[in-house]
Design a protein around this motif. Structure first.
Motif: not given
Length: 229
Positions: A43-65
């Motif tokens: 799902y597109n979260p309609e917000r940024d992806m914090p670096a610490e969260a992306e480090a856990v699951h690898g899902l970037s804001a660009q991928f989810l856009s």
């Protein structure tokens, strides 16, 4: 009994502070056995992806856009969940995000009575031991070698195996196999075994008169036996 084992990935730890769910993975189980039916969505979260969260699951804001909004896919998810109990690891976390998303799009939240928490189950079963998903996979011999980062569907599939072990393990298969034998079939099988059983004459176990005579002769040759006082 139908149950759904599920996991979520998010932008953070608290939906009340604006964090959003970005992935959900669900595994269907019938009588504690996976059916092969799954549900998975980003799902597109309609917000940024914090670096610490992306480090856990690898899902970037660009991928989810370019992924759909949760509101657009909510009905498909709810249809898959149905009215089944929902199993999750640290379930209050996943329920918090799932119900948070349902609230944001004006949907009815899921009753917490449907929540099954495998962390609580593991703590009761193994007090004082580590109860992370990784630790339980190690304890039960569940292969997680392909788990490089957290992923909702992969983690749900691993948790499904852990859940089976927490609720009886391989013994469940034996119980289900026993249930498949109908009550009508059992008497005929028992009767068939009784008819085919070979009747054997009783075997003699008492000593013969000759053996008893030899034994008396042997005792008479003993000097001061203990039982003679």
């Amino acid at each position: 009994m139908r149950e759904i084992v599920f996991d979520t990935e998010t932008t953070g730890l608290d939906p009340k502070k604006g964090d959003r769910m970005v992935e959900i993975g669900c595994v269907e189980m019938i009588n504690r056995m996976p059916t092969g039916e799954t549900f998975h969505a980003y799902y597109n979260p309609e917000r940024d992806m914090p670096a610490e969260a992306e480090a856990v699951h690898g899902l970037s804001a660009q991928f989810l856009s370019d992924k759909p909004l949760f509101a657009d896919g909510a009905q498909a998810l709810l249809d898959f969940l149905g009215d089944a109990p929902l199993v999750a690891h640290n379930a209050s976390f996943d329920f918090g995000f799932l119900n948070g998303e349902l609230t944001l799009c004006g949907r009815e939240i899921i009753d917490l009575d449907r929540m099954v928490d495998t962390v609580t189950m593991a703590r009761r079963k193994f007090p004082g031991a580590k109860v992370s998903l990784d630790a339980l996979c190690t304890r039960f011999g569940v292969d997680r070698s392909h788990r490089v980062k957290h992923g909702a569907l992969l983690d749900a599939e691993l948790l499904a195996q852990v859940y089976v072990e927490l609720t009886g393990g391989r013994q469940i298969g034996l119980e289900l196999a026993a249930e498949e034998v109908s009550a009508e079939a059992q008497p005929s099988r028992i009767a068939a075994r009784a008819v085919n059983r070979e009747v054997r004459p009783p075997r003699p176990h008492s000593a013969s008169e000759e053996e008893l005579s030899r034994h008396r002769s042997f005792l008479e040759q003993m000097e001061k036996p203990l039982w003679a006082g």
